[in-house]
Structures are given as C-alpha cells and as structure tokens.
Design an enzyme around this catalytic site. Structure first.
Site, PDB file in Angstrom:
ATOM      1  N   GLY A   9       0.841  -1.212   0.000  1.00 28.85           N
ATOM      2  CA  GLY A   9       0.000   0.000   0.000  1.00 28.85           C
ATOM      3  C   GLY A   9       0.865   1.247   0.000  1.00 28.85           C
ATOM      4  N   GLY A  12      -0.245   5.363  -1.214  1.00 29.30           N
ATOM      5  CA  GLY A  12      -1.235   6.205  -0.548  1.00 29.30           C
ATOM      6  C   GLY A  12      -0.622   7.430   0.101  1.00 29.30           C
ATOM      7  CD  GLN A  13      -2.728  11.832   4.026  1.00 26.46           C
ATOM      8  OE1 GLN A  13      -3.532  11.078   4.574  1.00 26.46           O
ATOM      9  NE2 GLN A  13      -2.590  13.089   4.393  1.00 26.46           N
ATOM     10  CG  ASP A  35      -0.812   0.801  -3.809  1.00 30.87           C
ATOM     11  OD1 ASP A  35      -1.930   0.538  -4.280  1.00 30.87           O
ATOM     12  OD2 ASP A  35      -0.650   1.589  -2.865  1.00 30.87           O
ATOM     13  CB  ILE A  36      -3.962  -2.725  -6.125  1.00 34.65           C
ATOM     14  CG1 ILE A  36      -4.589  -1.619  -5.267  1.00 34.65           C
ATOM     15  CG2 ILE A  36      -3.984  -4.052  -5.406  1.00 34.65           C
ATOM     16  CD1 ILE A  36      -6.070  -1.803  -5.007  1.00 34.65           C
ATOM     17  NE  ARG A  37      -3.646   4.295  -5.139  1.00 38.01           N
ATOM     18  CZ  ARG A  37      -3.579   5.559  -4.747  1.00 38.01           C
ATOM     19  NH1 ARG A  37      -3.628   6.532  -5.625  1.00 38.01           N
ATOM     20  NH2 ARG A  37      -3.471   5.877  -3.474  1.00 38.01           N
ATOM     21  CG  ASP A  53      -5.147  -7.904  -3.697  1.00 34.31           C
ATOM     22  OD1 ASP A  53      -5.138  -7.513  -2.499  1.00 34.31           O
ATOM     23  OD2 ASP A  53      -6.177  -8.275  -4.281  1.00 34.31           O
ATOM     24  CE1 TYR A 143      -9.002   3.026   8.821  1.00 30.17           C
ATOM     25  CE2 TYR A 143      -9.559   4.588  10.550  1.00 30.17           C
ATOM     26  CZ  TYR A 143      -8.645   4.055   9.664  1.00 30.17           C
ATOM     27  OH  TYR A 143      -7.367   4.552   9.626  1.00 30.17           O
ATOM     28  CE  LYS A 147      -6.391   1.163  10.556  1.00 30.71           C
ATOM     29  NZ  LYS A 147      -5.242   0.625   9.808  1.00 30.71           N
TER      30      LYS A 147
END
Ligand code: NAD
Length: 315
Positions: A9, A12-13, A35-37, A53, A143, A147
């Site tokens: 991942g 991301g941010q 990442d997946i992108r 993934d 979410y 967590k």
C-alpha cells in the site's frame, strides 16, 4: 545485517512519504514499494515497485521469499469515511491483509512488521480529553472495529508466536505531497488546496469539532523511530497512542488567514461529523514519549506555514 524492506500500500497518503523516507535512509534498492495501483512519478522513479494485492496470500508469500524481506510496512487499508460505505470490503481488506502478513511473520519470513492503527479505535464512551493509552474503546465505525481487532491480533501474534509487530495509533495526518484517501480528517488537507485555489472552503465538519492531528513529517519520524527502537524498550504491543496537535476547523481557518487574510470558510456538516464526534479531542501519548523518546516538532503555525509554502512551490 542489511535490511530489505517491503511496503504494502505504498502509493497512498502515508506510504508515498514513508517509502521516500525509507529509501533516503536505507538506500533505494533496499526498499521495495508495492500497491494495486501506481503512485506519483517521484515515488515510481525512486526505486523498485511491484504490483501486489495485499489480500493475496500466495503473492505475498512469493514476494517475501523472493526478496528475503527483513522488514514489512503494511499501509494498505480502507479508511474511515469510505469504509462506512463499503463495510464488508473494508473488513476484508483491513483484516485479511493483516492476518496474512502476521501469519507470514509466524512462518519466520521477516523479522519486523509495522502496521498502523488509528484514533478510530476509540468510541463515544472513551474519555475525550487527553485520551489515555488504556481506556474504554468500543469503536462505532467499521474502520475503528477493524483497527481494534487488528491491535488485538498484533498483540496475540507477538505474545504467542514472538512476531515483532509494532504499531502507532496515528491521528489525522496532514500532508502536501499526496491527497488523503477517504478519512474523516481529510478536510485539514483539502482546506489548504482550496484556500490557494479559490480563497474559500466549505468544511464538512462543524467549526468547533476538535480532533487530534499531526503533520506528515512528524508521523514519518515517529514511524522510523518506533521501528528502530530496541524491542526491550517497547511496553505496548497493541498500538501506541501518538499525539501532536489538537485543533478545530475554526482554529485551522484562523491560522490560514494569518497568511491569506481574505480566506473564507463555511460549514456544511455531512455524515463524517458523526464519525468525528465519536473520536477523542486530544491524546495522551506519554507512554510513547517514555518508551522510545517520541517528541513532535510541528505546531499549528509551523504546519500551516509548511503546507502553504510547499503547495505554492509545487503547484
Ligand atoms: P490511503 O488510502 O491514502 O492509501 C492506502 C493505499 O493502499 C492506496 O495506495 C491503495 O491503492 C492501497 N491499497 C488498497 N487496497 C489494496 C490492496 N488490496 N493491496 C495493496 N494495496 C492496496 O491511506 P493512508 O492514509 O496512506 O493510510 C495508510 C495506513 O495508515 C492505513 O492503515 C490507515 O488506516 C492508517 N491511518 C491513516 C491516517 C491518515 O490520516 N491518513 C490516520 C490514521 C491511520
């Protein structure tokens, strides 16, 4: 021993800035982003990248064996506001990615794991001011539930199988390099973009909604410090409370007007208001300060200055 780091991942941010920081500290070739992108050009050009993934166990095992990874950073997740719209998908991504990686740790395929938790583990019954490390949690979002369960699994794998998993309960994170990924604190990033672009901002939270926040550079420092701390110093194996600032949208708008005096803000609360109201206003992070020397560097004024400067320079 030399490190080989895998970030799941990474686009991301947080992953974007974390990958760049790890590459500058340990060398580009030692830090594999996945990442997946695809991510930003700066991230993609700075070192190795694989499409992966994080819910695909055989693909994870294959990557970990091929690279001989020593440290894993699991940043893939669905964030609070998006997860409320897709509860089952959020649970699948947030829990299965963590359980797969923990299981690979039990199999001895790496030596250290970082997995972030969040202030979302706390719920409406949690004391709001200076929220203690150990207190009532009872999260009210999918979410937050994911967590909280993740923290308990991390602690279980550490206790039962000796997996060296380390975790921080990040507050809302504010950064200029990448856009946030669908959380309740995203307003505190959007506001800077809109202030510079249009001179005004319509906020999705009420003006007096205080939340714990942090500048991204502090969050990255905290992450690297925690990962470098001696295992014997760590007394928390669920997830450390981590604090820096607490402010409301009105406080942030006031801080922006010190640079942009004509900036205007209006308030049209949406479903994210309810999520924000279930979270703490401020965090007691004294255990992190005591165990591994955590200290934040950015206050509201410095954060505002850095955000406006960097967005102006890079737009
Ligand atoms: P983000 O949404 O910006 O990034 C998540 C990344 O995961 C994205 O690049 C996405 O493409 C990737 N991803 C999604 N599904 C994937 C999959 N199946 N396999 C691999 N990658 C996948 O999130 P972020 O803000 O960078 O958050 C990273 C972590 O930090 C998350 O665990 C989040 O819960 C936690 N966190 C973030 C904040 C914050 O303010 N940003 C606060 C508290 C905790």
């Amino acid at each position: 021993m030399s490190k080989t780091i895998v970030i799941l991942g990474a686009c991301g941010q947080i992953g974007t800035e974390l990958t760049l920081a790890l590459r500058s500290r340990y060398g580009s070739e030692s830090v594999i982003a996945s990442d997946i992108r695809e991510g930003t050009a700066e991230l993609m050009e700075s070192g190795p990248f694989v499409t992966l993934d994080a819910t695909d166990f055989p693909a994870l095992e294959d990557l970990f064996r091929k690279t001989g990874v020593t440290e894993v950073y699991l940043m893939a997740a669905m964030l609070s506001a998006t997860a409320e719209k897709h509860p089952a998908r959020a649970w699948d991504l947030n829990m299965n990615s963590l359980l797969h990686v923990l299981e690979l740790g039990r199999m001895g395929l790496y030596s250290k794991l970082f997995w972030p938790s969040s202030i979302a583990v706390f719920g409406p019954k949690t004391p709001k001011e200076n929220t203690p490390q150990s207190t009532v949690t009872e999260p009210s979002t999918v979410y937050g539930i994911s967590k909280k369960a993740g923290e308990d699994w991390a602690s279980y794998y550490h206790r039962k199988y000796g997996v060296d998993v380390r975790s921080l309960r990040y507050p809302g994170l504010i950064s200029w390099k990448t856009q946030p990924g669908g959380g309740t604190t995203d307003y505190a990033v959007d506001i800077f973009h809109q202030a510079l672009k249009t001179g005004s901002y319509e906020c999705f939270l009420k003006k007096d909604t205080a939340l714990p926040m942090m500048y991204m550079a502090d969050a990255i420092d905290a992450t690297l410090q925690l990962m470098e701390a001696p295992a014997a110093a760590l007394s928390i194996r669920t997830s450390y409370n981590l604090g820096a600032l607490s402010f409301t949208p009105e406080d942030l708008a006031r801080s922006i007007t010190s640079d942009l005096p004509d900036f205007k803000i209006s308030y049209v609360p949406d479903s994210r208001q309810e999520i924000a109201e279930s979270w703490p206003h401020s965090i007691d992070d004294s255990q992190a300060r005591k165990d591994w020397g955590w200290e934040h560097r950015y206050d509201l004024e410095k954060l505002t200055r850095e955000m406006l400067f960097n967005l102006r320079e890079n737009s």
